[in-house]
Design a protein around this motif. Structure first.
Motif, PDB file in Angstrom:
ATOM      1  N   GLY A  72       0.818  -1.227   0.000  1.00 32.75           N
ATOM      2  CA  GLY A  72       0.000   0.000   0.000  1.00 32.75           C
ATOM      3  C   GLY A  72       0.841   1.261   0.000  1.00 32.75           C
ATOM      4  O   GLY A  72       0.444   2.282   0.563  1.00 32.75           O
ATOM      5  N   GLY A 101      -0.582   4.802  -0.793  1.00 31.52           N
ATOM      6  CA  GLY A 101      -1.606   5.375   0.071  1.00 31.52           C
ATOM      7  C   GLY A 101      -0.996   6.359   1.061  1.00 31.52           C
ATOM      8  O   GLY A 101       0.224   6.587   1.062  1.00 31.52           O
ATOM      9  N   VAL A 127      -1.016  -3.167  10.179  1.00 29.99           N
ATOM     10  CA  VAL A 127      -1.801  -2.037  10.686  1.00 29.99           C
ATOM     11  C   VAL A 127      -3.275  -2.421  10.829  1.00 29.99           C
ATOM     12  O   VAL A 127      -3.937  -2.731   9.837  1.00 29.99           O
ATOM     13  CB  VAL A 127      -1.709  -0.817   9.748  1.00 29.99           C
ATOM     14  N   LYS A 165     -10.237  -6.575  10.382  1.00 31.94           N
ATOM     15  CA  LYS A 165      -8.997  -6.164  11.070  1.00 31.94           C
ATOM     16  C   LYS A 165      -8.761  -7.012  12.321  1.00 31.94           C
ATOM     17  O   LYS A 165      -7.614  -7.312  12.662  1.00 31.94           O
ATOM     18  CB  LYS A 165      -9.062  -4.677  11.434  1.00 31.94           C
ATOM     19  N   ASN A 188      -7.554   7.913  14.758  1.00 26.00           N
ATOM     20  CA  ASN A 188      -7.794   8.573  13.462  1.00 26.00           C
ATOM     21  C   ASN A 188      -6.489   9.132  12.921  1.00 26.00           C
ATOM     22  O   ASN A 188      -5.800   9.869  13.628  1.00 26.00           O
ATOM     23  CB  ASN A 188      -8.761   9.755  13.649  1.00 26.00           C
ATOM     24  N   HIS A 245     -12.018  10.351   5.919  1.00 28.45           N
ATOM     25  CA  HIS A 245     -12.149  10.232   7.369  1.00 28.45           C
ATOM     26  C   HIS A 245     -12.411  11.616   7.970  1.00 28.45           C
ATOM     27  O   HIS A 245     -12.451  12.607   7.264  1.00 28.45           O
ATOM     28  CB  HIS A 245     -10.878   9.630   7.950  1.00 28.45           C
ATOM     29  N   ARG A 275      -6.714  13.051  -4.608  1.00 27.34           N
ATOM     30  CA  ARG A 275      -7.675  12.101  -4.050  1.00 27.34           C
ATOM     31  C   ARG A 275      -8.903  12.881  -3.590  1.00 27.34           C
ATOM     32  O   ARG A 275      -9.419  12.690  -2.502  1.00 27.34           O
ATOM     33  CB  ARG A 275      -7.047  11.349  -2.882  1.00 27.34           C
TER      34      ARG A 275
HETATM   35  N1  LIG Z   1      -6.738   6.494   7.529  1.00 28.82           N
HETATM   36  C1  LIG Z   1      -7.043   6.208   8.795  1.00 28.82           C
HETATM   37  O1  LIG Z   1      -7.583   7.050   9.543  1.00 28.82           O
HETATM   38  C2  LIG Z   1      -6.713   4.848   9.368  1.00 28.82           C
HETATM   39  C3  LIG Z   1      -7.030   4.604  10.709  1.00 28.82           C
HETATM   40  C4  LIG Z   1      -6.723   3.355  11.250  1.00 28.82           C
HETATM   41  C5  LIG Z   1      -6.091   2.401  10.465  1.00 28.82           C
HETATM   42  N2  LIG Z   1      -5.798   2.647   9.168  1.00 28.82           N
HETATM   43  C6  LIG Z   1      -5.130   1.581   8.383  1.00 28.82           C
HETATM   44  O2  LIG Z   1      -3.919   2.107   7.874  1.00 28.82           O
HETATM   45  C7  LIG Z   1      -3.634   1.499   6.608  1.00 28.82           C
HETATM   46  C8  LIG Z   1      -3.381   2.570   5.561  1.00 28.82           C
HETATM   47  O3  LIG Z   1      -4.499   3.447   5.488  1.00 28.82           O
HETATM   48  P1  LIG Z   1      -4.457   4.735   4.563  1.00 28.82           P
HETATM   49  O4  LIG Z   1      -5.326   5.750   5.203  1.00 28.82           O
HETATM   50  O5  LIG Z   1      -3.061   5.055   4.192  1.00 28.82           O
HETATM   51  O6  LIG Z   1      -5.259   4.190   3.292  1.00 28.82           O
HETATM   52  P2  LIG Z   1      -5.116   4.575   1.766  1.00 28.82           P
HETATM   53  O7  LIG Z   1      -4.513   5.914   1.633  1.00 28.82           O
HETATM   54  O8  LIG Z   1      -6.445   4.325   1.152  1.00 28.82           O
HETATM   55  O9  LIG Z   1      -4.080   3.503   1.224  1.00 28.82           O
HETATM   56  C9  LIG Z   1      -4.403   2.135   1.086  1.00 28.82           C
HETATM   57  C10 LIG Z   1      -3.445   1.527   0.096  1.00 28.82           C
HETATM   58  O10 LIG Z   1      -3.762   0.121  -0.054  1.00 28.82           O
HETATM   59  C11 LIG Z   1      -3.744  -0.178  -1.439  1.00 28.82           C
HETATM   60  N3  LIG Z   1      -4.613  -1.302  -1.780  1.00 28.82           N
HETATM   61  C12 LIG Z   1      -5.924  -1.438  -1.456  1.00 28.82           C
HETATM   62  N4  LIG Z   1      -6.383  -2.578  -2.008  1.00 28.82           N
HETATM   63  C13 LIG Z   1      -5.348  -3.133  -2.690  1.00 28.82           C
HETATM   64  C14 LIG Z   1      -5.216  -4.310  -3.474  1.00 28.82           C
HETATM   65  N5  LIG Z   1      -6.235  -5.145  -3.675  1.00 28.82           N
HETATM   66  N6  LIG Z   1      -3.995  -4.583  -4.026  1.00 28.82           N
HETATM   67  C15 LIG Z   1      -2.964  -3.738  -3.867  1.00 28.82           C
HETATM   68  N7  LIG Z   1      -3.023  -2.605  -3.133  1.00 28.82           N
HETATM   69  C16 LIG Z   1      -4.218  -2.320  -2.558  1.00 28.82           C
HETATM   70  C17 LIG Z   1      -4.237   1.091  -2.111  1.00 28.82           C
HETATM   71  O11 LIG Z   1      -3.871   1.058  -3.465  1.00 28.82           O
HETATM   72  P3  LIG Z   1      -4.585   2.026  -4.542  1.00 28.82           P
HETATM   73  O12 LIG Z   1      -3.874   3.338  -4.347  1.00 28.82           O
HETATM   74  O13 LIG Z   1      -4.307   1.386  -5.846  1.00 28.82           O
HETATM   75  O14 LIG Z   1      -6.040   2.071  -4.163  1.00 28.82           O
HETATM   76  C18 LIG Z   1      -3.508   2.157  -1.300  1.00 28.82           C
HETATM   77  O15 LIG Z   1      -2.202   2.343  -1.775  1.00 28.82           O
HETATM   78  C19 LIG Z   1      -4.812   0.577   6.295  1.00 28.82           C
HETATM   79  O16 LIG Z   1      -4.479  -0.737   6.661  1.00 28.82           O
HETATM   80  C20 LIG Z   1      -5.917   1.121   7.183  1.00 28.82           C
HETATM   81  O17 LIG Z   1      -6.843   0.124   7.496  1.00 28.82           O
HETATM   82  C21 LIG Z   1      -6.084   3.862   8.593  1.00 28.82           C
END
Ligand SMILES: NC(=O)c1ccc[n+]([C@@H]2O[C@H](COP(=O)([O-])OP(=O)(O)OC[C@H]3O[C@@H](n4cnc5c(N)ncnc54)[C@H](OP(=O)(O)O)[C@@H]3O)[C@@H](O)[C@H]2O)c1
Length: 318
Positions: free
Chosen positions: A14, A17, A108, A143, A168, A182, A316
């Motif tokens: 990821g 992201g 994560v 998760k 968050n 979010h 985004r």
């Molecule tokens: N944001 C928050 O507030 C938050 C809070 C708690 C936990 N988290 C956790 O932190 C982690 C990162 O979150 P984030 O906010 O950085 O999310 P994000 O910006 O949406 O990034 C997610 C990444 O995962 C990739 N991905 C999703 N499905 C995929 C697939 N099938 N194959 C390959 N790559 C894939 C996406 O690729 P694409 O770019 O191609 O879509 C993107 O690069 C996640 O595990 C999330 O659950 C986030």
């Protein structure tokens, strides 16, 4: 075990992201050899592709960050997709990493894995002690399965897998999509739009009293590297240590954006969980503390939002 990343083959999933990009930034200059494959090269839901990729690329250490991520609206409308894709992604990545002989993996998870009525501040021991927030239940259960995989692989196979639970997140590279963002990204976008349109007021859902703990992505990436470099247990909360009322977050964002209008609370809309503050004393005992003050962090997030407006190719905004 403690694993230094220097000279090691480090797989960051990821990486395009918000958190994945922060992890890549944090690893710059550490001497790690980064293994990165975006979705177009490797769809993590495809089991045989993931096993083949791990066998060929031989990662030694893994930061497993890639997941299907979204806000309340996305979770309410696509629960089947959140459950299926996240179960597939994390099972494929964790087992392929284990089969490929990976030395350590950091996964994560999310604070929504805790019961809504967990005692505050929420300790790791509150996992699986009560009912979850209905609105995000499918994502949370995926998760929880990932956290359990870290525990079970450690118990049965001695795998050095560790799960982290952040609150968050916000920061550069956030998703500002109107339906998938979010809390911070959503407020930031709407305050900016209110400022540009000259609106006299800006509406926030609920009465503004629920409290949220905000963590800058750079702090989380730093904590994940800290855990990789140390001998660890299998589960850690990683929080900022204090929370803010939604009304305080909205006021801070308005100040950072330079919006002078009023903030109006729509009390007919739900408040959601009132408090979610994490107890981060276990990682604090390992010598790690969050550094980024929310006001400074929000200034960076707003600068990133403005740069996304100017660069549609990396935007985004939805
Ligand atoms: N944001 C928050 O507030 C938050 C809070 C708690 C936990 N988290 C956790 O932190 C982690 C990162 O979150 P984030 O906010 O950085 O999310 P994000 O910006 O949406 O990034 C997610 C990444 O995962 C990739 N991905 C999703 N499905 C995929 C697939 N099938 N194959 C390959 N790559 C894939 C996406 O690729 P694409 O770019 O191609 O879509 C993107 O690069 C996640 O595990 C999330 O659950 C986030």
């Amino acid at each position: 075990m403690s694993e230094s990343v220097s000279g090691r083959r480090v797989w960051v999933t990821g990486h395009r992201g918000m958190l994945g990009a922060a992890m890549v930034r944090r690893l710059e200059g550490t001497g790690a050899e980064l293994l990165l494959a975006g979705r177009s090269e490797l769809d993590l839901t495809r089991q045989s592709d993931v096993y083949k990729w791990a066998k060929e690329n031989k990662p030694e250490l893994v930061f497993h960050i890639g997941a299907k991520v979204g806000g309340i609206h996305a979770n309410a409308t696509l629960p089947g997709d959140f459950l299926r894709e996240n179960l597939l992604i994390q099972t494929n990545v964790m087992d392929a990493a284990f089969q490929a002989g990976v030395k350590k993996l950091v996964f994560v998870a999310s604070n929504c894995t805790y019961p809504t009525r967990a005692e505050l501040p929420i300790k790791e021991s509150s996992q699986l002690t009560g009912a979850l927030d209905e609105s995000i239940r499918s994502y949370a259960i995926s998760k929880i399965a990932g956290i359990e995989m870290c525990r079970a692989y450690k118990l049965q196979y001695g795998a050095d897998f560790v799960a982290v639970i952040p609150p968050n997140l916000y920061g550069p590279g956030d998703n500002y999509h109107p339906e998938h963002s979010h809390v911070v990204a959503g407020i930031l976008r709407r305050v900016h739009e209110a400022k540009i349109s000259g609106a006299e007021s800006f509406v926030v859902w609920g009465d503004g009293t629920p409290r949220r703990e905000l963590l800058h992505v750079d702090d989380l990436a730093d904590a994940m590297l800290h855990l990789m470099n140390r001998q660890t247990d299998w589960l850690y909360n990683i929080g900022y240590g204090t929370d803010l009322a939604i009304s305080e977050i909205a006021a801070l964002v308005a100040e950072v954006v330079g919006y002078k209008g009023a903030i109006v609370y729509d009390k007919s809309k739900p408040n959601g969980t009132m408090k979610k503050l994490l107890d981060s004393s276990r990682i604090n005992q390992l010598g790690w503390f969050a550094k980024k003050d929310p006001k400074l962090g929000l200034k960076e997030a707003y600068a990133d939002f403005l740069s996304q407006l100017n660069q549609p190719e990396r935007s985004r905004l939805g």
